[in-house]
Design an enzyme around this catalytic site. Sequence first.
Site, PDB file in Angstrom:
ATOM      1  N   ASP A 174       0.827  -1.214   0.000  1.00  0.00           N
ATOM      2  CA  ASP A 174       0.000   0.000   0.000  1.00  0.00           C
ATOM      3  C   ASP A 174       0.860   1.263   0.000  1.00  0.00           C
ATOM      4  O   ASP A 174       0.531   2.240  -0.668  1.00  0.00           O
ATOM      5  CB  ASP A 174      -0.907   0.017   1.246  1.00  0.00           C
ATOM      6  CG  ASP A 174      -2.052  -0.964   1.109  1.00  0.00           C
ATOM      7  OD1 ASP A 174      -2.569  -1.116  -0.016  1.00  0.00           O
ATOM      8  OD2 ASP A 174      -2.415  -1.595   2.118  1.00  0.00           O
ATOM      9  N   GLY A 175       1.965   1.214   0.758  1.00  0.00           N
ATOM     10  CA  GLY A 175       2.859   2.376   0.831  1.00  0.00           C
ATOM     11  C   GLY A 175       3.391   2.741  -0.546  1.00  0.00           C
ATOM     12  O   GLY A 175       3.438   3.923  -0.907  1.00  0.00           O
ATOM     13  N   ASP A 192      -3.134  13.912  21.051  1.00  0.00           N
ATOM     14  CA  ASP A 192      -2.001  13.684  20.139  1.00  0.00           C
ATOM     15  C   ASP A 192      -2.211  14.367  18.786  1.00  0.00           C
ATOM     16  O   ASP A 192      -1.254  14.728  18.120  1.00  0.00           O
ATOM     17  CB  ASP A 192      -1.820  12.179  19.887  1.00  0.00           C
ATOM     18  CG  ASP A 192      -1.022  11.512  20.988  1.00  0.00           C
ATOM     19  OD1 ASP A 192      -0.796  12.175  22.020  1.00  0.00           O
ATOM     20  OD2 ASP A 192      -0.624  10.341  20.819  1.00  0.00           O
ATOM     21  N   THR A 250      -9.793   2.586   6.387  1.00  0.00           N
ATOM     22  CA  THR A 250      -9.332   1.287   6.903  1.00  0.00           C
ATOM     23  C   THR A 250      -7.857   1.334   7.324  1.00  0.00           C
ATOM     24  O   THR A 250      -7.307   0.324   7.740  1.00  0.00           O
ATOM     25  CB  THR A 250      -9.517   0.203   5.820  1.00  0.00           C
ATOM     26  OG1 THR A 250      -9.070   0.739   4.565  1.00  0.00           O
ATOM     27  CG2 THR A 250     -10.948  -0.240   5.700  1.00  0.00           C
ATOM     28  N   TYR A 309      -4.845   4.266   9.041  1.00  0.00           N
ATOM     29  CA  TYR A 309      -4.521   4.892  10.342  1.00  0.00           C
ATOM     30  C   TYR A 309      -5.810   5.254  11.096  1.00  0.00           C
ATOM     31  O   TYR A 309      -5.901   5.140  12.315  1.00  0.00           O
ATOM     32  CB  TYR A 309      -3.671   6.136  10.040  1.00  0.00           C
ATOM     33  CG  TYR A 309      -2.838   6.702  11.160  1.00  0.00           C
ATOM     34  CD1 TYR A 309      -2.762   6.088  12.405  1.00  0.00           C
ATOM     35  CD2 TYR A 309      -2.104   7.879  10.967  1.00  0.00           C
ATOM     36  CE1 TYR A 309      -1.989   6.622  13.422  1.00  0.00           C
ATOM     37  CE2 TYR A 309      -1.328   8.420  11.971  1.00  0.00           C
ATOM     38  CZ  TYR A 309      -1.280   7.796  13.200  1.00  0.00           C
ATOM     39  OH  TYR A 309      -0.512   8.336  14.189  1.00  0.00           O
ATOM     40  N   ASN A 310      -6.822   5.688  10.359  1.00  0.00           N
ATOM     41  CA  ASN A 310      -8.115   6.040  10.939  1.00  0.00           C
ATOM     42  C   ASN A 310      -8.700   4.874  11.736  1.00  0.00           C
ATOM     43  O   ASN A 310      -9.158   5.035  12.863  1.00  0.00           O
ATOM     44  CB  ASN A 310      -9.061   6.447   9.799  1.00  0.00           C
ATOM     45  CG  ASN A 310     -10.488   6.631  10.260  1.00  0.00           C
ATOM     46  OD1 ASN A 310     -10.804   7.565  10.980  1.00  0.00           O
ATOM     47  ND2 ASN A 310     -11.361   5.716   9.849  1.00  0.00           N
ATOM     48  N   PHE A 311      -8.648   3.683  11.131  1.00  0.00           N
ATOM     49  CA  PHE A 311      -9.211   2.481  11.755  1.00  0.00           C
ATOM     50  C   PHE A 311      -8.450   2.143  13.041  1.00  0.00           C
ATOM     51  O   PHE A 311      -9.039   1.761  14.045  1.00  0.00           O
ATOM     52  CB  PHE A 311      -9.146   1.335  10.738  1.00  0.00           C
ATOM     53  CG  PHE A 311      -9.823   0.079  11.175  1.00  0.00           C
ATOM     54  CD1 PHE A 311     -11.161   0.075  11.506  1.00  0.00           C
ATOM     55  CD2 PHE A 311      -9.116  -1.119  11.246  1.00  0.00           C
ATOM     56  CE1 PHE A 311     -11.794  -1.097  11.900  1.00  0.00           C
ATOM     57  CE2 PHE A 311      -9.735  -2.295  11.642  1.00  0.00           C
ATOM     58  CZ  PHE A 311     -11.071  -2.282  11.972  1.00  0.00           C
ATOM     59  N   SER A 312      -7.135   2.317  13.025  1.00  0.00           N
ATOM     60  CA  SER A 312      -6.310   2.038  14.217  1.00  0.00           C
ATOM     61  C   SER A 312      -6.648   2.987  15.361  1.00  0.00           C
ATOM     62  O   SER A 312      -6.348   2.701  16.511  1.00  0.00           O
ATOM     63  CB  SER A 312      -4.824   2.190  13.898  1.00  0.00           C
ATOM     64  OG  SER A 312      -4.479   1.416  12.800  1.00  0.00           O
ATOM     65  N   ALA A 350      -5.831   9.917  20.420  1.00  0.00           N
ATOM     66  CA  ALA A 350      -5.601   9.998  21.873  1.00  0.00           C
ATOM     67  C   ALA A 350      -6.116  11.306  22.469  1.00  0.00           C
ATOM     68  O   ALA A 350      -5.331  12.104  23.006  1.00  0.00           O
ATOM     69  CB  ALA A 350      -4.105   9.797  22.182  1.00  0.00           C
TER      70      ALA A 350
HETATM   71  P1  NAD Z   1       3.345   1.188   4.923  1.00  0.00           P
HETATM   72  O1  NAD Z   1       3.325   0.942   3.492  1.00  0.00           O
HETATM   73  O2  NAD Z   1       4.133   0.301   5.774  1.00  0.00           O
HETATM   74  O3  NAD Z   1       1.834   1.224   5.438  1.00  0.00           O
HETATM   75  C1  NAD Z   1       1.532   1.070   6.775  1.00  0.00           C
HETATM   76  C2  NAD Z   1       0.373   0.103   6.920  1.00  0.00           C
HETATM   77  O4  NAD Z   1      -0.843   0.742   6.529  1.00  0.00           O
HETATM   78  C3  NAD Z   1       0.503  -1.131   6.037  1.00  0.00           C
HETATM   79  O5  NAD Z   1       0.121  -2.253   6.795  1.00  0.00           O
HETATM   80  C4  NAD Z   1      -0.489  -0.865   4.913  1.00  0.00           C
HETATM   81  O6  NAD Z   1      -0.989  -2.047   4.334  1.00  0.00           O
HETATM   82  C5  NAD Z   1      -1.577  -0.124   5.669  1.00  0.00           C
HETATM   83  N1  NAD Z   1      -2.434   0.693   4.805  1.00  0.00           N
HETATM   84  C6  NAD Z   1      -2.089   1.739   4.026  1.00  0.00           C
HETATM   85  N2  NAD Z   1      -3.167   2.228   3.398  1.00  0.00           N
HETATM   86  C7  NAD Z   1      -4.222   1.464   3.796  1.00  0.00           C
HETATM   87  C8  NAD Z   1      -5.615   1.496   3.525  1.00  0.00           C
HETATM   88  N3  NAD Z   1      -6.162   2.439   2.762  1.00  0.00           N
HETATM   89  N4  NAD Z   1      -6.400   0.579   4.148  1.00  0.00           N
HETATM   90  C9  NAD Z   1      -5.890  -0.342   4.968  1.00  0.00           C
HETATM   91  N5  NAD Z   1      -4.575  -0.408   5.276  1.00  0.00           N
HETATM   92  C10 NAD Z   1      -3.763   0.481   4.696  1.00  0.00           C
HETATM   93  O7  NAD Z   1       3.863   2.613   5.308  1.00  0.00           O
HETATM   94  P2  NAD Z   1       3.722   4.040   4.734  1.00  0.00           P
HETATM   95  O8  NAD Z   1       4.351   4.181   3.423  1.00  0.00           O
HETATM   96  O9  NAD Z   1       4.189   4.921   5.838  1.00  0.00           O
HETATM   97  O10 NAD Z   1       2.138   4.172   4.523  1.00  0.00           O
HETATM   98  C11 NAD Z   1       1.492   5.281   4.900  1.00  0.00           C
HETATM   99  C12 NAD Z   1       0.186   4.885   5.552  1.00  0.00           C
HETATM  100  O11 NAD Z   1       0.448   4.115   6.719  1.00  0.00           O
HETATM  101  C13 NAD Z   1      -0.556   6.092   6.029  1.00  0.00           C
HETATM  102  O12 NAD Z   1      -1.370   6.640   5.023  1.00  0.00           O
HETATM  103  C14 NAD Z   1      -1.328   5.556   7.206  1.00  0.00           C
HETATM  104  O13 NAD Z   1      -2.686   5.289   6.881  1.00  0.00           O
HETATM  105  C15 NAD Z   1      -0.660   4.263   7.585  1.00  0.00           C
HETATM  106  N6  NAD Z   1      -0.236   4.346   8.980  1.00  0.00           N
HETATM  107  C16 NAD Z   1      -0.923   3.593   9.872  1.00  0.00           C
HETATM  108  C17 NAD Z   1      -0.601   3.688  11.222  1.00  0.00           C
HETATM  109  C18 NAD Z   1      -1.391   2.869  12.199  1.00  0.00           C
HETATM  110  O14 NAD Z   1      -2.273   2.120  11.761  1.00  0.00           O
HETATM  111  N7  NAD Z   1      -1.161   3.018  13.506  1.00  0.00           N
HETATM  112  C19 NAD Z   1       0.407   4.546  11.658  1.00  0.00           C
HETATM  113  C20 NAD Z   1       1.081   5.295  10.703  1.00  0.00           C
HETATM  114  C21 NAD Z   1       0.738   5.193   9.368  1.00  0.00           C
END
Ligand code: NAD
Length: 283
Positions: A67-68, A169, A180, A182-185, A204
Amino acid sequence: MIFIISYYQYFNLEDNVSDKIINIISNSNYDSRKTTSRLIQILIDNGYTPTTTFNPSAELTICVGGDGSFLKAVHKNSFSTIPLVGVNTGHLGFFQEISPENLEEFVEEYKNGNYIIEEVKLIGAEIFTRTKSIILTAINEIVVKAQASKIIHLNAYVNRNHLEKFSGDGILISTPSGSTAYNFSNGGAILHPSLNVYELTPIAPVNSVAYRSLSSSIVIPGNYVVSIVPEKRYSSSNLILVDGQEYSFKGLKKINFRMSNKTIKKLTFENESYWENLKSKFL
Ligand code: NAD
């Protein structure tokens, strides 16, 4: 003369069509490079012209990675309107339709036109500083935080109506496709990508006698504007994350969020694959 120009343009257009150019954007890991080599050969065998240098006349862009990589490819190519499809060599692959084992089948289906083109909605942020304004666009989300993991105090408005003075935060503004991620987390709701809405999710939030912040997400109509105004002390100590990419602005005064006028196009091969995808990725 007019005839000559249009005749030339006609054949020029035809040339591009017959070239059947397909962009391939891959990350550099071993599996992606191996998959890309196979994909190039399969595309050539099927009469396409694959290129690993982005060509704006291409009919399709294939992103090989996770996805990244998909997110980076879209940003790097300035939200090009060429349809995209992802081949998943990463972990989750929420944006990826194709697995490396199914490359032949994918090219066959593509050749036969057995696909749907989905519009992916994006979120736009207009950042106002003391000296300029900048537009940023995201596929997943935009996050407003303080630097160095400090607590941040932000005033949030919806269509200029004061909603809350947030402490915590940060605040995350998510698209339906990003819901699905960062929002979901952060406990945000999953929004179906067809919905013309976006989501404000607290990260947070602090709730004490000193501070009161909403602890749940709010779903915002797509044509509404959410404004975030940081307290003065964060005007130069802010962190803005756009699909994971970090920015910081000096003299930050306000950020206005709204659904972007831009969209990207994504290929889908099965109707209603969203629910199956959701289930297989999360449950
Ligand atoms: P990355 O490619 O390692 O992605 C991080 C994780 O987010 C991976 O597991 C990826 O599959 C998942 N992801 C990304 N877009 C998604 C989507 N639309 N639906 C479900 N899962 C998805 O790292 P990166 O290049 O830094 O990716 C950036 C994304 O990482 C950000 O847009 C953010 O949404 C996500 N992120 C998630 C968290 C968290 O869940 N706590 C924290 C930081 C960033």
